[in-house]
Design an enzyme around this catalytic site. Sequence first.
Site, PDB file in Angstrom:
ATOM      1  CB  ALA A  91      -0.955  -0.005   1.184  1.00  0.00           C
ATOM      2  CB  SER A 219      -1.503  -3.633   2.058  1.00  0.00           C
ATOM      3  OG  SER A 219      -0.424  -4.333   2.618  1.00  0.00           O
ATOM      4  CG  HIS A 221       1.625  -6.802   5.213  1.00  0.00           C
ATOM      5  ND1 HIS A 221       1.823  -6.421   6.515  1.00  0.00           N
ATOM      6  CD2 HIS A 221       1.817  -5.708   4.463  1.00  0.00           C
ATOM      7  CE1 HIS A 221       2.144  -5.126   6.531  1.00  0.00           C
ATOM      8  NE2 HIS A 221       2.142  -4.679   5.294  1.00  0.00           N
ATOM      9  CB  CYS A 345       4.982   3.652  10.839  1.00  0.00           C
ATOM     10  SG  CYS A 345       4.245   2.403   9.813  1.00  0.00           S
TER      11      CYS A 345
HETATM   12  C1  LIG Z   1      -3.668   2.367   6.463  1.00  0.00           C
HETATM   13  C2  LIG Z   1      -2.368   1.899   5.919  1.00  0.00           C
HETATM   14  N1  LIG Z   1      -1.923   2.376   4.747  1.00  0.00           N
HETATM   15  C3  LIG Z   1      -0.766   1.978   4.222  1.00  0.00           C
HETATM   16  C4  LIG Z   1       0.025   1.057   4.855  1.00  0.00           C
HETATM   17  C5  LIG Z   1       1.306   0.613   4.220  1.00  0.00           C
HETATM   18  O1  LIG Z   1       1.104  -0.654   3.661  1.00  0.00           O
HETATM   19  P1  LIG Z   1       2.312  -1.583   3.186  1.00  0.00           P
HETATM   20  O2  LIG Z   1       2.916  -2.144   4.426  1.00  0.00           O
HETATM   21  O3  LIG Z   1       1.630  -2.616   2.342  1.00  0.00           O
HETATM   22  O4  LIG Z   1       3.235  -0.740   2.393  1.00  0.00           O
HETATM   23  C6  LIG Z   1      -0.378   0.539   6.081  1.00  0.00           C
HETATM   24  C7  LIG Z   1       0.491  -0.381   6.841  1.00  0.00           C
HETATM   25  O5  LIG Z   1       1.120  -0.021   7.814  1.00  0.00           O
HETATM   26  C8  LIG Z   1      -1.615   0.969   6.626  1.00  0.00           C
HETATM   27  O6  LIG Z   1      -2.045   0.506   7.801  1.00  0.00           O
END
Ligand SMILES: Cc1ncc(COP(=O)(O)O)c(C=O)c1O
Length: 421
Positions: A91, A219, A221, A345
Amino acid sequence: MNSSQIIELDSKKPLLIDPDRPIYLDYQATTPVDPQVLEQMLPYLTHDFGNAASRSHAYGWTAEKAVDKARQQVADAIHADPREVVWTSGATESTNLALKGAAHFYSGKGKHIITLRTEHKATLDTCRQLEREGFEVTYLEVQEDGLVDLKAFEAAIRPDTIVASVLFVNNEIGVIQPMAEIGRILRAHKVLFHVDAAQALGKVPVDVEAIQADMMSLSGHKMYGPKGIGALYVRRKPRVRVEAQVHGGGHERGMRSGTLPTHQIVGMGAAAELAVQLMDSDAQRIGKLRDRLLKGIQERVEETYINGSMEHRVPHNLNISFAFVEGESLIMALKEIAVSSGSACTSASLEPSYVLRALGKSDELAHSSIRFGIGRFTTEAEIDATIELIAGKVGKLRELSPLWEMHQEGIDLNSIQWAAH
Ligand SMILES: Cc1ncc(COP(=O)(O)O)c(C=O)c1O
């Protein structure tokens, strides 16, 4: 070596917890690959290892067929056409492609972008980069419950607004934004609508037509598929254009070059199909577990506060502030439970969660918050053990807190003049 710990539960068998395998309640950070998904992926790592771009032999055709099937599965899950699905690495990359790609393509029309303060960093950091390139971004405030005010949203639209990006389900507090209303407003103003649905698919119905999304990030995962795979939905009617951010062999109709990871794609397709199939039963079971966890904590621990709307929220998430306890200390003390404070994060830094701050929470309460992410494999015994552990550890930490003691003595802490330092 850490030794296992036995948690005594009322009326149930004691639960044995291996400290190297704590109770997993961090399903918004990531999910395990569902065994049914893994089974479908494995042949594409060994026997069917071909490159989907090899058009001249059977290895390539087999891989291409598998990729086509997965594209259809992902498209079906969001009510799209398979030709509208672009494979990415996750994502984060999808959101980069959507926002930078649309901003670069439509920069002649305008240079203004709208998003919310409570978005994931994938969106916020992409917007910061676009600001450095000369775009202007409005970061809208949210209300106390985490939801956007639709009037304020519409008022933020300008003649030069080209795209708006909104998180469907928030990763920290689980609140669901009013997507259909936002979609209607944006379409009426001819502004492109990017939706970050990474936390939505499998938790709430996702339909690109119903919400009039123009782009949508997904995404693998976050929905029991593998890491390192995602997709971007890009609408064909009316046609949406994005400028490629990764150049190479012209894969994915020129929007994202690079050899397709067949096994990951097969996993994402299978996970998307399963997520939709199991959505209602998962939500029902997980909802009961969430209610049990909340009731248990509220019965056993005073001075707790729920962050984010309980009404417009997925059952998979509970975000609670435990006043008079420092969240990091609580998490350190809770070695038997895998949870996160704020989002994964940002947990590397000691900054209070910007999402909780955006809800108007004080630094103290934001610091004392824990995100519980409940998922497909969570059991009732794990929830009961969690309540037991939380009640015990919060009690112990508060015993050490002078502020808690003052609060117990009825001293109004707001009336105290603290020495500056
Ligand atoms: C709402 C949201 N958007 C984007 C991401 C990023 O996704 P990815 O880990 O697939 O890059 C995450 C994951 O932390 C998410 O929770």
